[in-house]
Every structure is written in C-alpha cells, then in structure tokens.
Design an enzyme around this catalytic site. Structure first.
Site, PDB file in Angstrom:
ATOM      1  N   HIS B  87      17.092  14.648  15.223  1.00 37.44           N
ATOM      2  CA  HIS B  87      16.372  15.693  15.961  1.00 37.44           C
ATOM      3  C   HIS B  87      16.127  15.204  17.396  1.00 37.44           C
ATOM      4  O   HIS B  87      16.393  15.923  18.362  1.00 37.44           O
ATOM      5  CB  HIS B  87      15.052  16.022  15.265  1.00 37.44           C
ATOM      6  CG  HIS B  87      14.100  16.805  16.127  1.00 37.44           C
ATOM      7  ND1 HIS B  87      14.335  18.110  16.481  1.00 37.44           N
ATOM      8  CD2 HIS B  87      12.935  16.458  16.733  1.00 37.44           C
ATOM      9  CE1 HIS B  87      13.346  18.536  17.261  1.00 37.44           C
ATOM     10  NE2 HIS B  87      12.482  17.540  17.442  1.00 37.44           N
ATOM     11  N   ASP B 116      32.931  24.946  45.240  1.00 27.18           N
ATOM     12  CA  ASP B 116      32.934  24.455  43.857  1.00 27.18           C
ATOM     13  C   ASP B 116      32.306  23.074  43.888  1.00 27.18           C
ATOM     14  O   ASP B 116      31.808  22.634  44.917  1.00 27.18           O
ATOM     15  CB  ASP B 116      34.361  24.401  43.282  1.00 27.18           C
ATOM     16  CG  ASP B 116      34.354  24.448  41.746  1.00 27.18           C
ATOM     17  OD1 ASP B 116      33.632  23.643  41.142  1.00 27.18           O
ATOM     18  OD2 ASP B 116      35.049  25.298  41.168  1.00 27.18           O
ATOM     19  N   TRP B 152      15.127   7.872  17.351  1.00 28.47           N
ATOM     20  CA  TRP B 152      16.032   8.114  18.494  1.00 28.47           C
ATOM     21  C   TRP B 152      16.022   6.923  19.430  1.00 28.47           C
ATOM     22  O   TRP B 152      16.933   6.757  20.227  1.00 28.47           O
ATOM     23  CB  TRP B 152      15.639   9.401  19.229  1.00 28.47           C
ATOM     24  CG  TRP B 152      14.582   9.238  20.269  1.00 28.47           C
ATOM     25  CD1 TRP B 152      13.239   9.213  20.040  1.00 28.47           C
ATOM     26  CD2 TRP B 152      14.746   9.083  21.681  1.00 28.47           C
ATOM     27  NE1 TRP B 152      12.559   9.049  21.219  1.00 28.47           N
ATOM     28  CE2 TRP B 152      13.454   8.962  22.258  1.00 28.47           C
ATOM     29  CE3 TRP B 152      15.846   9.029  22.538  1.00 28.47           C
ATOM     30  CZ2 TRP B 152      13.244   8.786  23.622  1.00 28.47           C
ATOM     31  CZ3 TRP B 152      15.623   8.845  23.900  1.00 28.47           C
ATOM     32  CH2 TRP B 152      14.341   8.729  24.429  1.00 28.47           C
ATOM     33  N   SER B 179      29.650  11.088  30.059  1.00 26.64           N
ATOM     34  CA  SER B 179      29.602  12.474  30.517  1.00 26.64           C
ATOM     35  C   SER B 179      28.523  12.640  31.587  1.00 26.64           C
ATOM     36  O   SER B 179      28.772  13.220  32.652  1.00 26.64           O
ATOM     37  CB  SER B 179      29.334  13.386  29.324  1.00 26.64           C
ATOM     38  OG  SER B 179      28.876  14.632  29.759  1.00 26.64           O
ATOM     39  N   SER B 180      27.326  12.096  31.325  1.00 27.26           N
ATOM     40  CA  SER B 180      26.241  12.246  32.312  1.00 27.26           C
ATOM     41  C   SER B 180      26.582  11.555  33.610  1.00 27.26           C
ATOM     42  O   SER B 180      26.266  12.066  34.692  1.00 27.26           O
ATOM     43  CB  SER B 180      24.943  11.625  31.813  1.00 27.26           C
ATOM     44  OG  SER B 180      24.622  12.088  30.575  1.00 27.26           O
ATOM     45  N   HIS B 263      12.027   5.389  30.133  1.00 25.24           N
ATOM     46  CA  HIS B 263      11.037   6.092  30.936  1.00 25.24           C
ATOM     47  C   HIS B 263      11.682   6.923  32.038  1.00 25.24           C
ATOM     48  O   HIS B 263      11.358   8.102  32.162  1.00 25.24           O
ATOM     49  CB  HIS B 263       9.943   5.176  31.493  1.00 25.24           C
ATOM     50  CG  HIS B 263       8.901   6.023  32.124  1.00 25.24           C
ATOM     51  ND1 HIS B 263       7.943   6.687  31.401  1.00 25.24           N
ATOM     52  CD2 HIS B 263       8.750   6.450  33.398  1.00 25.24           C
ATOM     53  CE1 HIS B 263       7.235   7.450  32.210  1.00 25.24           C
ATOM     54  NE2 HIS B 263       7.700   7.324  33.429  1.00 25.24           N
ATOM     55  N   GLU B 265      14.402   8.281  31.864  1.00 19.42           N
ATOM     56  CA  GLU B 265      14.991   9.400  31.120  1.00 19.42           C
ATOM     57  C   GLU B 265      14.013  10.567  31.023  1.00 19.42           C
ATOM     58  O   GLU B 265      14.403  11.732  31.100  1.00 19.42           O
ATOM     59  CB  GLU B 265      15.408   8.926  29.719  1.00 19.42           C
ATOM     60  CG  GLU B 265      15.810  10.016  28.750  1.00 19.42           C
ATOM     61  CD  GLU B 265      17.115  10.699  29.113  1.00 19.42           C
ATOM     62  OE1 GLU B 265      17.848  10.165  29.969  1.00 19.42           O
ATOM     63  OE2 GLU B 265      17.385  11.772  28.543  1.00 19.42           O
ATOM     64  N   TYR B 267      11.977  11.473  33.210  1.00 22.76           N
ATOM     65  CA  TYR B 267      12.022  12.206  34.471  1.00 22.76           C
ATOM     66  C   TYR B 267      13.376  12.835  34.708  1.00 22.76           C
ATOM     67  O   TYR B 267      13.480  13.842  35.403  1.00 22.76           O
ATOM     68  CB  TYR B 267      11.602  11.283  35.616  1.00 22.76           C
ATOM     69  CG  TYR B 267      10.143  10.981  35.459  1.00 22.76           C
ATOM     70  CD1 TYR B 267       9.209  11.974  35.709  1.00 22.76           C
ATOM     71  CD2 TYR B 267       9.702   9.772  34.953  1.00 22.76           C
ATOM     72  CE1 TYR B 267       7.871  11.756  35.493  1.00 22.76           C
ATOM     73  CE2 TYR B 267       8.361   9.548  34.738  1.00 22.76           C
ATOM     74  CZ  TYR B 267       7.453  10.544  35.008  1.00 22.76           C
ATOM     75  OH  TYR B 267       6.136  10.332  34.773  1.00 22.76           O
ATOM     76  N   SER B 278      10.240  25.348  40.746  1.00 22.15           N
ATOM     77  CA  SER B 278      10.010  25.447  42.185  1.00 22.15           C
ATOM     78  C   SER B 278      10.811  26.577  42.818  1.00 22.15           C
ATOM     79  O   SER B 278      10.558  26.951  43.960  1.00 22.15           O
ATOM     80  CB  SER B 278      10.379  24.132  42.876  1.00 22.15           C
ATOM     81  OG  SER B 278       9.614  23.085  42.353  1.00 22.15           O
ATOM     82  N   HIS B 312       4.829   0.677  29.294  1.00 26.75           N
ATOM     83  CA  HIS B 312       3.695   1.414  28.711  1.00 26.75           C
ATOM     84  C   HIS B 312       4.073   2.000  27.354  1.00 26.75           C
ATOM     85  O   HIS B 312       3.213   2.527  26.659  1.00 26.75           O
ATOM     86  CB  HIS B 312       3.166   2.492  29.660  1.00 26.75           C
ATOM     87  CG  HIS B 312       4.157   3.559  30.014  1.00 26.75           C
ATOM     88  ND1 HIS B 312       4.130   4.219  31.204  1.00 26.75           N
ATOM     89  CD2 HIS B 312       5.205   4.073  29.343  1.00 26.75           C
ATOM     90  CE1 HIS B 312       5.107   5.104  31.243  1.00 26.75           C
ATOM     91  NE2 HIS B 312       5.773   5.028  30.120  1.00 26.75           N
ATOM     92  N   HIS B 313       5.355   1.922  26.987  1.00 24.91           N
ATOM     93  CA  HIS B 313       5.754   2.357  25.642  1.00 24.91           C
ATOM     94  C   HIS B 313       5.597   1.232  24.634  1.00 24.91           C
ATOM     95  O   HIS B 313       5.861   1.433  23.455  1.00 24.91           O
ATOM     96  CB  HIS B 313       7.213   2.815  25.656  1.00 24.91           C
ATOM     97  CG  HIS B 313       7.433   4.023  26.501  1.00 24.91           C
ATOM     98  ND1 HIS B 313       7.333   5.300  25.997  1.00 24.91           N
ATOM     99  CD2 HIS B 313       7.718   4.165  27.809  1.00 24.91           C
ATOM    100  CE1 HIS B 313       7.558   6.170  26.968  1.00 24.91           C
ATOM    101  NE2 HIS B 313       7.790   5.503  28.074  1.00 24.91           N
ATOM    102  N   THR B 338       2.613  13.555  40.746  1.00 30.82           N
ATOM    103  CA  THR B 338       2.699  14.696  39.834  1.00 30.82           C
ATOM    104  C   THR B 338       1.597  15.702  40.165  1.00 30.82           C
ATOM    105  O   THR B 338       1.823  16.919  40.154  1.00 30.82           O
ATOM    106  CB  THR B 338       2.566  14.229  38.370  1.00 30.82           C
ATOM    107  OG1 THR B 338       3.426  13.113  38.179  1.00 30.82           O
ATOM    108  CG2 THR B 338       2.954  15.329  37.410  1.00 30.82           C
ATOM    109  N   LYS B 341       2.579  17.837  43.032  1.00 32.49           N
ATOM    110  CA  LYS B 341       3.482  18.923  42.667  1.00 32.49           C
ATOM    111  C   LYS B 341       2.717  20.089  42.054  1.00 32.49           C
ATOM    112  O   LYS B 341       2.920  21.245  42.414  1.00 32.49           O
ATOM    113  CB  LYS B 341       4.552  18.419  41.703  1.00 32.49           C
ATOM    114  CG  LYS B 341       5.454  17.381  42.321  1.00 32.49           C
ATOM    115  CD  LYS B 341       6.621  17.056  41.434  1.00 32.49           C
ATOM    116  CE  LYS B 341       7.590  18.199  41.406  1.00 32.49           C
ATOM    117  NZ  LYS B 341       8.619  18.115  42.445  1.00 32.49           N
ATOM    118  N   ARG B 460       3.336   8.795  12.844  1.00 35.19           N
ATOM    119  CA  ARG B 460       4.531   9.615  12.992  1.00 35.19           C
ATOM    120  C   ARG B 460       5.669   9.020  12.173  1.00 35.19           C
ATOM    121  O   ARG B 460       5.579   7.898  11.688  1.00 35.19           O
ATOM    122  CB  ARG B 460       4.924   9.716  14.462  1.00 35.19           C
ATOM    123  CG  ARG B 460       5.375   8.403  15.062  1.00 35.19           C
ATOM    124  CD  ARG B 460       5.520   8.475  16.562  1.00 35.19           C
ATOM    125  NE  ARG B 460       6.805   9.036  16.940  1.00 35.19           N
ATOM    126  CZ  ARG B 460       7.450   8.720  18.085  1.00 35.19           C
ATOM    127  NH1 ARG B 460       6.917   7.862  18.935  1.00 35.19           N
ATOM    128  NH2 ARG B 460       8.606   9.251  18.373  1.00 35.19           N
TER     129      ARG B 460
HETATM  130 CU   LIG Z   1       7.284   6.279  29.813  1.00 40.39          CU
END
Ligand SMILES: [Cu+2]
Lengths: 182, 536
Positions: B87, B116, B152, B179-180, B263, B265, B267, B278, B312-313, B338, B341, B460
């Site tokens: 998931h 293009d 994941w 790909s990315s 992390h 990722e 963003y 925006s 921080h993870h 943030t 924004k 979890r």
């Molecule tokens: Cu993070």
C-alpha cells in the site's frame, strides 16, 4: 538516442544533470564510511562497554543460603516438561546446574521456545545464566525425550530479603516453523 | 533561449502522419506506445497513477477490513504485512509521484511557452518504465514466500531475511528511480533552457517553480535510495555486510541512508502539490498570488532544509542527546517557510472575489487539512513526544493528513481545474462538489480518530489490537470504505465528462492567467507553441 532536434545546450544540461545523479549515487555509498567515523567519534556503538573495571569479590558467599524452587509449564503444547529436581539450596556466587527433561508426546515434529519468569520478579536480574535451553528454540521429533541443562550463578548482590526464589519456565509452540519440504 | 524542437521527426519511423500535419494525433494503440508528445505522456502518467491509486486503495481497504475487529479474521498476519508494505510503496511511487509528473508533462511546456519537453524520446522512456515496475511489484505476490512484508521503508535486517519477493521489489524500486531521474532531467532542462522570450525565472508560474525545485530534489535523493536498496541486494546475494551486524555492518546505517532519501521524498510529493494549489487559489480569488517571491524563497528553503532533518524519523535508535536536539530544532525550523506559504495562500484569498467551484473546494480542503498535518508533524518533531508516539497510529494519522489531504486533494484540485482545458469538455460541477464533500468527510472519518488511537498507544502495522481500541477502528474502517467508494464517483465524473461533457470555454475560470488559458484554444490542439509566444 534522440539526436535530431535536440539542441547542444539541452544536451550539455543533460550531461550535467546525469553527473549530479551519479555523484549522488556515489554519495549514498560514501555515507557508509562517514557514519562509521561519526559512530566512532561519538562512541554510540560502544553499548556494552563496562562502566567500571569490574574487580569484585567473586568468592562464593557461604554466609547466605538461598532456596531455589523450579517450576515447569507448557502452554497448549503436546509436551511434558519437568525439572529433575524441584528444589535446591545454593550459596550466592556458586555455579549451579539443574536439568530439565522434556518429552514430545505428539506424532509430529514440534518446535518450542521456553520463556523464563521469576518469583519474585525482581530476583530475575540477579540470575546470571551461563547456559540455558531457553537461549534457543528446541525442536523435538515425534516422541523424542531430551534432557536440558541450565547453568547459572546467583549474583552475591542479591538483596538480603530474598531467601526463596522460584524459577519458572513455560514452553510455547513456535508457530510458523515448518519442516522443510521434501 | 527558445529552442525549436523537432519532436516528430519522421526519421524515427514511429508514426506515419505527414510532418506538415500538426493538428491531429495519430490513431491506434501504437500512438500511445511510441508517443513523444508531452500531452499524451502526461495523460498516460495520470491514468497510470489513477489505476495504481485504485490498486493501492484496495490494499488499504484490506488493511482496514482486517482492523474492523480485534483478532485475526480476514487475512494472515504475514499477508497483512505485505498489504501495509505495498500500500505504501504503490501509493508513494505508483500513484502520487506519477500523478504530479503527469501534471508536469502536461503543464510545464504550456506554462512556459515551449513546444514540448526538452527530450521527448526520453520522456517516453520515463513513462514506459513505470508499467514494468508496477508488474514487477505485483508479481512478487506470486513468488515463493510471497511479497515482502517489510514495510515501505524496507528496513534491514528484515529485508535480508525475506524471500525472492524482496528482490523483485528492489528491482522495481530501481526502475521507478530511473524513471523519476529521467523525468527530472527532462523537467529541469525544459524549464531552464526552453522558456519563451520574456518568460524570466521570476515570471514563471508558481507550479513551474515548484517542479523545478522538486526535480532537483529528485536527482539528489533518488540515487541515494537506489544505493540503499542496492546495498540491501548485495547483502542478500553477494556476501557484503553493509547492514549485517554479524559481518561488521550496522542495520541502523540503513535507516540513515533511507531517511536521507525519505525526508526529501516527503517534499518531492508535497512541493508540486503546493504548486497546483498556488495556481488554483489565485484563480478562484481573482487576484494574483500574494507574495510570489517569498513563495519561491520559502519553497527553496523547505527543499534545502529537507536534507538536514532526516533523523527525526529515528529518534529512538539510540543516538546521543545532542543529535536528537539538533534534529529536533532543525525540523521545527521547517515550520517557518511552511508557515510563510500557508500565510500567502490565505492572504491571496483576503479581499478576493471568491467562488467555490470544485477545484477551489479541494484546494481549500488541502489548505485546512495539510496545515493540520503540519501541526501534528510539529508535535512529532519533539523528541520526548516522539519517543512516546513513534510507530503508533498518531504517526499514521499525521502522514495521511500530509499525503492524502495534502498531495491527493491537490491532485484532485488540479484535475478538476485543468480537465476542461485539456479535454475541451466540462465536468459535472454538482457531482464534483459531491465528490469533494464525500472525500472530505470520509477522509476525516478514517484518519481523525487515528490520532486518538495513537495517543492511546495503538501500534501501527499490526493486524490485531487491544479490544479497547475497537470503536475508533470501526469508525475508521467504515470511513475507509466510504472514501474508496467516493473515488469511483470520481472515475464516473471523468468518464461522463469525456463522453458527454458540455464544451468548455477557452478560459473556463475567469481568474486563470497562465499561458495555457490566455494563449491557447480549447480544446487543446495536439501541438502547441511551435512558435513561442512573447511574454510581456
Ligand atoms: Cu521527515
């Protein structure tokens, strides 16, 4: 490669960006020695370093005698399980061995794991086990009998008010351990 | 500055239409396989991500169904683990990221007045790497031992104990990463080299800016993830010991490398979502975006800060207190840009002539709920709190507010916003609004209660739970099924609009002011801006 129509500026940009990609791939691997160094400098990996040089009296404390009782249980597991002696008196600091016997009464191979518990609970931290069948899973074939030792020392620092201690083991079946096919 | 791109050179032999005919798309299946047209590729990205969204959604429903009651009812614990793993992987890499790459493909050339993307053929490859990656991921369910139930995040040492399903997952991650990266190289080159005359950097629409920043983030961290899974692979098969403690490695090292990617990722997913919002909020406020320059700087600072907060993870892995404090303060610092924004979006609406069509509703839903997710993120940045809440449902609630109410709502806003321009057909506004309200209510039903489950200590990624958690889990599960069914309404709205939607106007939303609305007819021709517009 799409050559036609791609300007030189774009092609140059592509090589620059590809170079960044490759550098970052290398950077991921460079993190390996980098972290090693950080861990060495900060000492985060030295978890098992002795706090103080341990020069303690390792003699057997014959002034105290502790009554140990042994208990054995199984939890929904077709085994019989009991200690050969149910009671011994020991001095703190004395290396002691007791033997448990286990028998698989089923017609299939079963893997079990023994989990110790102590009464009173706080006595547990003064049991220094040198060898125990509870350190690993035990697999018994159909009808197999096994005698298994526990070797331990009672820490001389055990509080004086603990005179009788019960050491109890319960065997649980380890689910999901299947016999390899074939 | 404006490069003329011959993206349909017949020399490649992939389509037979006359080179002079610039106003029709070729027909048949091979059009989609061989296309190098940014609009076709954008469309394929968006449909691919929608299909993956449904696949990942079915997995989420399997998880929620199992959690409807305590105890084990529907799936085995091992299968439950594979569901939480895939998931996450499918939603992050298969649904959300390709959705925003789809927007990038469609919109960046239009918004900067380019004909293009810079590398049309590479663009085709970027997309066509995705379906094999998806198939590879799904095929792991058929392998002996099943798919990898490692989460994941794919933490060592569990990854070294998994069956061959782990290897297919690793290869899929490699393909997705390639790909990315190719997509990002394309996007950066397009934005930097192919703007129309007069389109200076600080005149670019905010969406283009956010993608420029995101693409740089991608080429900086996707290779690091590729490195991490490659190390896992060599640990598994080639005798290395990067993460294997018995061989002198360290499993915690994996977490550091992974979160160095992980992390940023967050963003990579959030920043293009900021970009869509925006565009949408000013259009429906009929005012230009408030504080455009500060928006650019805030987004860039978020991107830069995202590289220095990864641990921080992992407050609970056993790092020195000084390290915890550093990562805590650095993380809290991200709240500042943030906040800028969020302030700017609100200030854009201030004294605007607001209307609330479906895209605006989703953008506002984004604004409220993403901010809420940001706040719980701030709570989790505090070390003493995080030590309590690590790996509980509070964390699950937090990142779903950011990922679903943030990224997904923004993607919905974008689809409703540009759909009339892309297809020339108008969707059913009433059904769109119903879709929004259903999505909003069911979303909160799923995830709001999970905050309380987490605070009460429900861990979890576990298929069973203490009976005291039953009621809130049941609310959450009912919400999940409602949410899932509401997305079928979205599919219906799209199909209905494509089939029988009313013709859309050239400028469907009066406040929209980017080039695709002001300079191009509706429906969009197949080739646009072959002669670059002049931007004043
Ligand atoms: Cu993070």
């Amino acid at each position: 490669m799409p050559a036609a129509g791609i300007t030189i500026a774009n092609r140059l940009m592509r090589y620059k960006l590809l170079a960044i990609t490759l550098i970052m791939f290398g950077f991921g691997f460079a993190l390996v020695p980098f972290y090693d160094e950080i861990c060495r400098v900060t000492g985060v990996r030295e978890l098992f370093k002795a706090n103080e040089p341990v020069v303690e009296n390792t003699q057997v404390d014959t002034t105290r005698k502790i009554a140990l009782e042994f208990d054995a249980n199984t939890q929904r597991l077709g085994w019989t399980f009991h200690p050969l002696e149910s009671h011994v008196d020991v001095h703190p600091g004395q290396v002691t061995q007791v033997v448990y016997e286990v028998r698989n009464t089923q017609n299939r191979e079963i893997t079990g794991q023994a989990v110790p518990s102590y009464g009173p609970e706080r006595a547990g931290q003064y049991f220094q086990k040198l060898e125990c069948f509870c350190f690993r899973q035990q697999t018994l074939g159909p009808g197999e009998v096994r005698q298994m030792p526990v070797v331990f020392i009672i820490d001389p620092n055990m509080p004086k008010d603990l005179n009788t201690v019960t050491l109890s083991y319960t065997f649980f079946e380890v689910a999901g351990v299947q016999k390899k096919p074939g | 500055m404006s490069a003329v791109i011959d993206n349909h050179a017949p020399a490649h032999g992939h389509d037979s239409h006359d080179h002079g005919d610039h106003h029709g798309a070729p027909h048949g299946l091979m059009r989609w396989v061989t296309t190098t047209n940014h609009k076709d590729i954008g469309t394929m990205y968006l449909w691919f991500s929608f299909i993956m969204f449904l696949v990942g959604g079915v997995m989420a429903l399997t998880i929620r169904a199992e959690l409807f009651e305590p105890g084990l009812q529907i799936v085995s614990p091992e299968f439950f683990n594979t569901m939480t793993t895939y998931h996450g992987l499918i939603m992050v890499f298969g649904a959300i990221m390709p959705a925003f790459v789809g927007f990038a493909n469609w919109l960046i050339p239009l918004m900067i007045g380019a004909p293009d993307m810079a590398f049309p053929r590479m663009n085709n490859w970027s997309f066509w790497l995705l379906p094999p990656a998806g198939i590879l991921l799904m095929s792991s369910f058929l392998l002996p031992g099943g798919a990898a139930g490692v989460g994941w995040t794919m933490y060592a040492p569990l990854t070294s104990q998994m069956g061959p399903g782990m290897d297919t997952t690793i290869f899929a991650v490699h393909l997705l990463g390639m790909s990315s990266i190719m997509g990002s190289i394309n996007i950066i080159t397009t934005i930097l080299n192919m703007r129309a005359p007069g389109m200076t950097m600080m005149k670019m629409p905010m969406f283009v800016w956010t993608w420029l920043i995101t693409a740089y983030l991608l080429i900086a961290v996707m290779p690091v993830l590729a490195g991490a899974v490659t190390m896992t692979l060599t640990d598994r098969h080639f005798g290395t010991s990067f993460f294997n403690a018995a061989g002198g490695g360290d499993p915690v090292l994996y977490q550091h490398i992974f979160w160095f990617f992980g992390h940023p990722e967050v963003y990579i997913i959030a920043i293009p979502a900021f970009g869509v919002v925006s565009q949408v909020i000013p259009a429906f406020s009929r005012k230009p975006l408030f504080g455009y320059a500060s928006m650019v700087y805030a987004t860039s600072s978020i991107a830069i800060l995202s590289f220095i907060v990864w641990a921080h993870h992992m407050y609970t892995v056993g790092m020195p207190v000084a390290g915890q404090l550093y990562f805590m303060y650095a993380t809290m610092l991200i709240a500042v840009p943030t906040g800028v924004k969020v302030f700017n979006w609100v200030a854009t609406m201030w004294k605007g002539s607001l209307t609330f069509e479906t895209p605006m509703l989703f953008a506002l839903g984004f604004l409220f709920l993403f901010t809420l997710g940001g706040f719980t993120g701030l709570v989790l940045s505090l070390v003493p709190v995080d030590v309590q809440l690590q790996d509980t449902y509070y964390v699950v609630a937090h990142f779903h507010y950011v990922m679903v109410a943030g990224a997904l709502f923004s993607a919905f806003a974008g689809v409703y916003f540009w759909f009339p321009k892309w297809t020339g057909k108008m969707y059913d506004e009433k059904l769109g609004k119903i879709h929004f309200w259903l999505t909003l209510v069911f979303f909160n039903m799923i995830f709001f209660v999970q905050h309380f489950l987490g605070l009460a200590g429900m861990p979890r990624r576990i298929p069973d739970y203490n009976p005291q958690f039953t009621e809130f889990n049941q609310i959450s599960t009912i919400g999940a099924f409602g949410f899932g069914l509401s997305q079928l309404l979205f599919l219906y709205i799209l199909l209905k609009a494509i089939k029988s939607g009313k013709p859309a106007e050239q400028k469907q939303w009066d406040g929209a002011d980017t080039l695709e609305w002001t300079h191009l007819p509706t429906p969009m021709p197949y080739h646009t801006f072959e002669n670059p517009p002049t931007v004043k």
